[in-house]
Design an enzyme around this catalytic site. Structure first.
Site, PDB file in Angstrom:
ATOM      1  N   CYS A  68       0.790  -1.232   0.000  1.00 17.91           N
ATOM      2  CA  CYS A  68       0.000   0.000   0.000  1.00 17.91           C
ATOM      3  C   CYS A  68       0.824   1.285   0.000  1.00 17.91           C
ATOM      4  O   CYS A  68       0.313   2.343  -0.345  1.00 17.91           O
ATOM      5  CB  CYS A  68      -0.942   0.004   1.200  1.00 17.91           C
ATOM      6  SG  CYS A  68      -1.992  -1.466   1.286  1.00 17.91           S
ATOM      7  N   HIS A 107      -2.969   7.007   1.893  1.00 17.94           N
ATOM      8  CA  HIS A 107      -3.426   5.705   1.416  1.00 17.94           C
ATOM      9  C   HIS A 107      -4.872   5.512   1.847  1.00 17.94           C
ATOM     10  O   HIS A 107      -5.216   5.698   3.019  1.00 17.94           O
ATOM     11  CB  HIS A 107      -2.550   4.597   1.983  1.00 17.94           C
ATOM     12  CG  HIS A 107      -3.144   3.230   1.843  1.00 17.94           C
ATOM     13  ND1 HIS A 107      -3.695   2.780   0.660  1.00 17.94           N
ATOM     14  CD2 HIS A 107      -3.305   2.226   2.740  1.00 17.94           C
ATOM     15  CE1 HIS A 107      -4.162   1.559   0.834  1.00 17.94           C
ATOM     16  NE2 HIS A 107      -3.934   1.204   2.089  1.00 17.94           N
ATOM     17  N   ASN A 131     -10.283   0.008  -0.695  1.00 16.88           N
ATOM     18  CA  ASN A 131      -8.830  -0.025  -0.523  1.00 16.88           C
ATOM     19  C   ASN A 131      -8.209  -0.656  -1.765  1.00 16.88           C
ATOM     20  O   ASN A 131      -8.350  -1.857  -1.998  1.00 16.88           O
ATOM     21  CB  ASN A 131      -8.479  -0.833   0.733  1.00 16.88           C
ATOM     22  CG  ASN A 131      -6.986  -0.907   0.998  1.00 16.88           C
ATOM     23  OD1 ASN A 131      -6.166  -0.645   0.130  1.00 16.88           O
ATOM     24  ND2 ASN A 131      -6.628  -1.288   2.216  1.00 16.88           N
TER      25      ASN A 131
END
Length: 312
Positions: free
Chosen positions: A113, A238, A268
């Site tokens: 990520c 993020h 996500n």
């Protein structure tokens, strides 16, 4: 040249929208449960035959077109991803081939990520070192390939997509110094292990670390860029969890910044989350050109990286 600047962005997301209501027919969950815990309303899921390199290419093609440059001028391609199935050739080489580039350096990078922020830093440093003049930086993930759709703690989180940025050499640096690192004792907190996965994480541990440690690290990024948090025009973290993003931006003190909340409609998307969110904000002109924007990623490893850029 003394540095680099981001001149254009582009993003791509699959057509299929998977809503919380549809997820509730697949696993024991509901819209209220998901939104109250992670803030996600819907996410995009790639088709079975829609691969990582294809999504990366689509985002990159858009970014290059937005930059208004000849693709043959690109001499460095870096793709951040943790979900490519093929080990060789790498995704960067495949993107370069799809775009018809000349002879660029082509590498993949995997810090999950935090990948896009890491990739952006390596491209900036390559330009500063004189090893490149125009770089294509891509974050792309197909997390749906690695998801256990019977596990409600993880399947509600993920989404697929890609985002890309074009960097060029500049006498006036517009990509600030990177602050990066890792937390080795939490290296197993986010995992995709073996040939078949699946994606797994210690969600509570990551949440606690992010909400307690990230604000101070993000402040270090601003300090290295010579800025105070209140001077930021945008904050793009993020897109892991809205319950992490909102408190972190508040604790950072970025009171005048537009805070990206793309997690609500994209979920996500790991390494793709920062460039997708930033590309959308730029496309809608929600952040003025030239405004300082904090980018900060964190995830598998447990790795983290951040820098301040000037909005193209």
């Amino acid at each position: 040249m003394t540095g680099s600047r981001v001149v254009a962005l582009g993003h791509y997301q699959p057509e299929r929208v998977l809503t919380n209501a549809e997820l509730a027919t697949m696993v024991e969950t509901n819209d209220e449960w998901i939104q109250s815990r992670v803030g996600i309303r819907e996410r995009r899921i790639a088709a079975p035959d829609e691969q990582v390199d294809e999504m990366a290419w689509r985002a990159a093609d858009k970014a290059v077109a937005n930059a208004g440059i000849d693709s043959s001028e690109i001499d460095y391609v870096v793709v951040a991803t943790c979900t490519a199935i093929d080990r060789s050739p790498n995704m960067a080489a495949r993107v370069a081939a799809r775009l018809g580039l000349g002879n660029p350096a082509a590498i993949d990078l995997n810090t999950a990520c935090s990948g896009f922020a890491y990739a952006l830093a390596t491209a900036d440093q390559a330009i500063r070192a004189g090893a490149a003049t125009k770089a294509l930086v891509i974050g792309v993930e197909k997390l749906s390939d690695w998801t256990d759709w019977t596990d409600r703690t993880t399947c509600v989180l993920i989404g697929d997509g890609a985002g890309a940025a074009v960097l060029v050499a500049s006498d006036e640096p517009e990509v600030g110094p990177v602050v990066w690192g890792s937390v080795p004792e939490m290296s197993d907190a986010v995992r995709i292990e073996g040939r078949d996965g699946p994606f797994a994480q210690e969600g509570l541990s990551v949440f606690r670390w992010a909400t307690t440690q990230l604000p101070e690290i993000a402040k270090q990024v601003c300090e290295k860029a010579g800025l105070k948090p209140e001077e930021l025009g945008g904050v793009v973290l993020h897109q892991a969890n809205l319950r992490i993003i909102e408190p972190l931006a508040k604790r950072l003190g970025a009171v005048n910044a537009v805070v990206a909340k793309d997690v609500v409609e994209s979920g996500n998307t790991s390494a793709a989350s920062i460039p997708i969110a930033l590309s959308k904000l730029v496309e809608k002109r929600e952040i003025p050109s030239g405004a300082p924007v904090l980018l900060f990623g964190f995830g598998g490893g447990l790795s983290y990286a951040g820098q301040v850029i000037r909005c193209p």
